[in-house]
Design a protein around this motif. Structure first.
Motif, PDB file in Angstrom:
ATOM      1  N   LEU A  26     -45.295 -17.308   0.651  1.00 41.17           N
ATOM      2  CA  LEU A  26     -44.613 -17.195   1.940  1.00 41.17           C
ATOM      3  C   LEU A  26     -43.107 -17.361   1.776  1.00 41.17           C
ATOM      4  CD1 LEU A  26     -47.029 -19.308   4.153  1.00 41.17           C
ATOM      5  CD2 LEU A  26     -46.880 -16.829   3.997  1.00 41.17           C
ATOM      6  N   ASN A  27     -42.729 -18.239   0.878  1.00 38.83           N
ATOM      7  CA  ASN A  27     -41.310 -18.501   0.674  1.00 38.83           C
ATOM      8  C   ASN A  27     -40.605 -17.313   0.010  1.00 38.83           C
ATOM      9  OD1 ASN A  27     -39.297 -20.284   1.250  1.00 38.83           O
ATOM     10  ND2 ASN A  27     -39.632 -21.586  -0.513  1.00 38.83           N
ATOM     11  N   ILE A  28     -41.352 -16.532  -0.745  1.00 45.39           N
ATOM     12  CA  ILE A  28     -40.780 -15.336  -1.372  1.00 45.39           C
ATOM     13  C   ILE A  28     -40.310 -14.353  -0.306  1.00 45.39           C
ATOM     14  CG2 ILE A  28     -41.428 -13.280  -2.703  1.00 45.39           C
ATOM     15  CD1 ILE A  28     -42.959 -15.145  -4.565  1.00 45.39           C
ATOM     16  N   CYS A  29     -40.991 -14.336   0.837  1.00 42.91           N
ATOM     17  CA  CYS A  29     -40.564 -13.459   1.935  1.00 42.91           C
ATOM     18  C   CYS A  29     -39.136 -13.778   2.361  1.00 42.91           C
ATOM     19  CB  CYS A  29     -41.514 -13.582   3.118  1.00 42.91           C
ATOM     20  SG  CYS A  29     -43.116 -12.832   2.840  1.00 42.91           S
ATOM     21  N   ASN A  30     -38.776 -15.048   2.353  1.00 45.16           N
ATOM     22  CA  ASN A  30     -37.402 -15.422   2.716  1.00 45.16           C
ATOM     23  C   ASN A  30     -36.390 -14.863   1.718  1.00 45.16           C
ATOM     24  OD1 ASN A  30     -38.066 -16.931   5.037  1.00 45.16           O
ATOM     25  ND2 ASN A  30     -38.660 -18.643   3.757  1.00 45.16           N
ATOM     26  N   LEU A  31     -36.725 -14.924   0.444  1.00 45.63           N
ATOM     27  CA  LEU A  31     -35.814 -14.363  -0.561  1.00 45.63           C
ATOM     28  C   LEU A  31     -35.698 -12.848  -0.432  1.00 45.63           C
ATOM     29  CD1 LEU A  31     -36.540 -16.336  -3.841  1.00 45.63           C
ATOM     30  CD2 LEU A  31     -34.556 -16.482  -2.344  1.00 45.63           C
ATOM     31  N   ILE A  32     -36.807 -12.206  -0.130  1.00 47.27           N
ATOM     32  CA  ILE A  32     -36.765 -10.754   0.042  1.00 47.27           C
ATOM     33  C   ILE A  32     -35.920 -10.402   1.267  1.00 47.27           C
ATOM     34  CG2 ILE A  32     -38.140  -8.683   0.419  1.00 47.27           C
ATOM     35  CD1 ILE A  32     -40.405 -10.052  -1.132  1.00 47.27           C
ATOM     36  N   LEU A  33     -36.005 -11.223   2.318  1.00 48.06           N
ATOM     37  CA  LEU A  33     -35.159 -10.994   3.489  1.00 48.06           C
ATOM     38  C   LEU A  33     -33.680 -11.066   3.115  1.00 48.06           C
ATOM     39  CD1 LEU A  33     -36.857 -12.828   6.471  1.00 48.06           C
ATOM     40  CD2 LEU A  33     -36.277 -10.419   6.309  1.00 48.06           C
ATOM     41  N   VAL A  34     -33.329 -11.988   2.250  1.00 44.56           N
ATOM     42  CA  VAL A  34     -31.946 -12.085   1.787  1.00 44.56           C
ATOM     43  C   VAL A  34     -31.558 -10.786   1.073  1.00 44.56           C
ATOM     44  CG1 VAL A  34     -30.407 -13.294   0.188  1.00 44.56           C
ATOM     45  CG2 VAL A  34     -31.949 -14.599   1.658  1.00 44.56           C
ATOM     46  N   LEU A  35     -32.469 -10.243   0.275  1.00 43.16           N
ATOM     47  CA  LEU A  35     -32.199  -8.959  -0.386  1.00 43.16           C
ATOM     48  C   LEU A  35     -32.017  -7.831   0.625  1.00 43.16           C
ATOM     49  CD1 LEU A  35     -34.670  -9.016  -3.411  1.00 43.16           C
ATOM     50  CD2 LEU A  35     -32.195  -9.244  -3.471  1.00 43.16           C
ATOM     51  N   VAL A  36     -32.842  -7.836   1.674  1.00 47.15           N
ATOM     52  CA  VAL A  36     -32.726  -6.803   2.707  1.00 47.15           C
ATOM     53  C   VAL A  36     -31.360  -6.873   3.379  1.00 47.15           C
ATOM     54  CG1 VAL A  36     -33.596  -6.040   4.955  1.00 47.15           C
ATOM     55  CG2 VAL A  36     -35.200  -6.616   3.138  1.00 47.15           C
ATOM     56  N   TYR A  37     -30.942  -8.071   3.754  1.00 47.53           N
ATOM     57  CA  TYR A  37     -29.652  -8.223   4.429  1.00 47.53           C
ATOM     58  C   TYR A  37     -28.491  -7.863   3.507  1.00 47.53           C
ATOM     59  CZ  TYR A  37     -32.485 -10.745   7.833  1.00 47.53           C
ATOM     60  OH  TYR A  37     -33.444 -11.092   8.743  1.00 47.53           O
ATOM     61  N   THR A  38     -28.598  -8.247   2.239  1.00 47.83           N
ATOM     62  CA  THR A  38     -27.545  -7.915   1.278  1.00 47.83           C
ATOM     63  C   THR A  38     -27.467  -6.412   1.077  1.00 47.83           C
ATOM     64  OG1 THR A  38     -27.904 -10.020   0.164  1.00 47.83           O
ATOM     65  CG2 THR A  38     -26.709  -8.336  -1.060  1.00 47.83           C
ATOM     66  N   GLY A  39     -28.614  -5.783   0.867  1.00 49.21           N
ATOM     67  CA  GLY A  39     -28.640  -4.334   0.681  1.00 49.21           C
ATOM     68  C   GLY A  39     -28.138  -3.584   1.895  1.00 49.21           C
ATOM     69  N   SER A  40     -28.489  -4.075   3.076  1.00 43.36           N
ATOM     70  CA  SER A  40     -28.031  -3.439   4.303  1.00 43.36           C
ATOM     71  C   SER A  40     -26.512  -3.513   4.425  1.00 43.36           C
ATOM     72  CB  SER A  40     -28.696  -4.095   5.506  1.00 43.36           C
ATOM     73  OG  SER A  40     -28.263  -3.509   6.705  1.00 43.36           O
TER      74      SER A  40
END
Length: 85
Positions: A26-40
């Motif tokens: 579940l915590n990995i989802c938070n890191l992936i969200l950070v990647l999404v925001y950075t990529g965006s």
């Protein structure tokens, strides 16, 4: 700049999840969200094709990870199967 609060929120959620003992999947989802925001932010700031990939690929990864978490929540026996037990 508009993605910065969300990026910080994702990092905060990840750190809080580590402290509170949230399951890693579940915590990995938070890191992936950070990647999404950075990529965006990178894509919308540059409009380059490579940055578009950094915008879209983490979104697909987030969908996959979220589906995995949902399936394990619905069918806990899959966890043992996925680990090869």
């Amino acid at each position: 700049i508009s993605n910065l609060p969300f990026l910080l929120l994702g990092l905060f959620q990840f750190m809080a999840g580590l402290k509170l003992g949230v399951p890693l999947r579940l915590n990995i989802c938070n890191l992936i969200l950070v990647l999404v925001y950075t990529g965006s932010a990178l894509f919308h700031g540059t409009l380059l094709y490579e940055m578009q990939l950094l915008d879209e690929l983490p979104m697909m990864l987030l969908i996959s990870q979220s589906l995995y978490c949902l399936l394990l929540q619905t069918f806990p026996s899959l966890d043992a199967y996925a680990m090869g037990v």
